[in-house]
Design a protein around this motif. Structure first.
Motif, short mmCIF file in Angstrom:
data_model
loop_
_atom_site.label_atom_id
_atom_site.label_comp_id
_atom_site.label_asym_id
_atom_site.label_seq_id
_atom_site.Cartn_x
_atom_site.Cartn_y
_atom_site.Cartn_z
N GLY A 82 0.74 -1.22 0.11
CA GLY A 82 -0.07 0.02 0.01
C GLY A 82 0.86 1.37 0.00
O GLY A 82 1.84 1.25 -0.58
N ASN A 83 0.23 2.44 0.65
CA ASN A 83 0.76 3.60 0.96
C ASN A 83 1.10 4.03 2.04
O ASN A 83 0.50 3.18 2.98
CB ASN A 83 0.19 4.56 -0.43
N VAL A 84 1.67 5.32 2.07
CA VAL A 84 2.19 5.53 3.73
C VAL A 84 1.65 6.92 4.14
O VAL A 84 1.72 7.90 3.25
CB VAL A 84 3.73 5.49 3.55
N PHE A 85 1.29 7.36 5.19
CA PHE A 85 1.02 8.40 5.92
C PHE A 85 1.64 8.54 7.15
O PHE A 85 1.99 7.46 7.95
CB PHE A 85 -0.51 8.38 6.16
N ALA A 86 1.97 9.82 7.74
CA ALA A 86 2.37 10.09 9.03
C ALA A 86 1.17 10.47 9.81
O ALA A 86 0.24 11.20 9.52
CB ALA A 86 3.30 11.06 9.20
N ASP A 87 0.97 9.61 10.98
CA ASP A 87 0.08 9.95 11.94
C ASP A 87 0.18 9.76 13.52
O ASP A 87 1.32 9.21 13.66
CB ASP A 87 -1.35 9.31 11.52
N LYS A 88 -0.73 10.11 14.26
CA LYS A 88 -0.25 9.71 15.75
C LYS A 88 -0.66 8.37 16.08
O LYS A 88 -1.73 7.72 15.76
CB LYS A 88 -1.34 10.96 16.48
N VAL A 89 0.17 7.75 16.79
CA VAL A 89 -0.13 6.44 17.33
C VAL A 89 -0.16 6.46 18.90
O VAL A 89 1.15 6.72 19.43
CB VAL A 89 0.87 5.31 16.59
N VAL A 90 -1.06 5.73 19.58
CA VAL A 90 -0.96 5.61 20.98
C VAL A 90 -1.17 4.16 21.17
O VAL A 90 -2.06 3.47 20.93
CB VAL A 90 -2.12 6.49 21.72
N VAL A 91 -0.14 3.57 22.12
CA VAL A 91 -0.20 2.30 22.23
C VAL A 91 0.02 2.29 24.00
O VAL A 91 1.14 2.72 24.56
CB VAL A 91 1.15 1.42 21.69
N GLY A 92 -1.02 1.86 24.59
CA GLY A 92 -0.90 1.69 26.20
C GLY A 92 -0.35 3.04 26.76
O GLY A 92 0.24 2.90 27.87
#
Ligand SMILES: CC[C@H](C)[C@H](NC(=O)[C@H](C)NC(=O)[C@@H](CCSC)NC[C@@H](N)Cc1ccccc1)C(=O)O
Length: 327
Positions: A82-92
């Motif tokens: 696929g293609n790529v985006f920059a975004d916010k990720v929250v894990v725990g």
């Protein structure tokens, strides 16, 4: 200094473990995979026929990485791209403000069919991230310098929710000392050397150890063919079934415990973990949790092993190391 903990929820037969991850303003269930280095998920860009039943990432909250694309193949020949985006990720509770999110525009049927999983979160080394023309960092590498300690830990359990922690080692999750071994990052995996094996028939050819990777994204324990053969030679009714492509045994059997020597310490996989799952619902023949690693090039310590220990993936020192402790 960030620290966090997230649940690892077992799927049927512990085939995989899924954890909740917030990406942009979607919450998705991802398969944390120390055997790969891409964070990819189903998205609003995935064809509906492939993404039906899955949670979707909506890239409208992200920023597209122009010209970037990704294409990954796994050991079981499953694949996605696929293609790529920059975004916010929250894990725990641990936040990566700008993480490369690999939005799927095509996935193989294995991923379409596994409707519980919305994608993978790779935790191998960023050197094997598949984004071109410029590889991006894994979630762990993105947040590493903001963590209280550059480590993550894996506490998987048989048939029960376990957890991943980021930034700290949880002393309540293990007993005794942690045994550390050096990691060879040349192949991009958490690769180490096991000293030897014992248990099962003819004591599973003790002595000879071998090169292995710690892979949370693989369900079973793949070992040198001689070790797997030796182990099952002591299990009544077990045999190598060419049609199933592996060792099977009676679901009624309680196979012997299996011991792995790592860093001079012995870790035991209870025999019950090695009576893995019925070939199909209602079958009285089960597939073995230990299989031969023929053709792979190294052994794979997947979930059958990892759910017997507390594992520390430590990149806080001058070179990465793996820690194991009894649960
Ligand atoms: C050797 C396998 C392929 C061809 C090789 N790919 C890899 O090594 C990838 C990164 N890792 C993997 O395929 C394996 C590790 C090496 S096994 C040869 N683990 C990740 C896998 N269990 C992830 C998964 C999870 C759920 C469902 C399916 C797959 C490559 O790209 O060269």
């Amino acid at each position: 200094c960030q620290t966090g903990e997230v649940a690892a929820d077992p799927q049927l037969y512990d085939q995989s473990y899924l954890s909740p991850v917030t990406i942009g303003n979607s919450e998705l269930m991802l398969d944390f995979d120390t055997g790969s280095a891409d964070l990819w998920c189903f998205s609003t860009e995935s064809p509906a026929v492939q993404s039906a039943g899955h949670g979707l990432y909506n890239p409208s909250t992200g920023t597209e990485l122009d010209g970037a694309f990704w294409d990954i193949t796994y050991g079981d020949q499953s694949a996605a791209s696929g293609n790529v985006f920059a975004d916010k990720v929250v894990v725990g509770g641990v936040t990566a403000t700008k993480q490369a999110i690999e939005a799927a525009t095509s996935v193989s049927y294995e991923f379409t069919e596994d409707v519980a999983s919305d994608g993978l979160l790779g935790l191998a080394f960023s050197s094997i991230n598949t984004i071109l023309p410029q590889p991006q960092t894994t979630f762990f590498d993105t947040v590493r310098n903001t963590l209280a300690k550059a480590v993550f830990t894996v506490d998987l359990k048989k048939g029960a929710a376990g957890s991943y922690t980021f930034g700290y080692i949880d002393s309540s999750k293990y007993s005794g000392a942690i045994t550390y071994v050096p990691v060879n990052t040349a192949n991009g995996f958490w690769q180490f050397t096991a000293d030897g094996y014992s248990g099962g028939g003819n004591n599973a050819s003790t002595g000879r150890g071998g090169v292995a990777i710690a892979d949370t994204g693989t369900s079973l324990l793949y070992l040198p063919a001689s070790v797997a053969k030796g182990y099952y030679s002591g299990v009544q009714g077990a045999s190598f079934d060419f049609r199933q492509g592996g060792y099977t045994l009676p679901c009624s059997a309680t196979p012997p415990d299996f011991n792995v020597a790592i860093g001079g310490k012995t870790f035991t996989v209870p025999g019950s973990y090695i009576n893995y799952a019925p070939l199909r619902a209602g079958s009285s023949t089960c597939f073995g949790g230990i299989q031969a690693d023929s053709g792979i090039g190294f052994s794979i310590f997947g979930d059958v092993f990892l759910k017997a220990v507390y594992a520390i993936f430590d990149d806080s020192g001058s070179s990465p190391k793996l820690g194991f402790a009894a649960q």
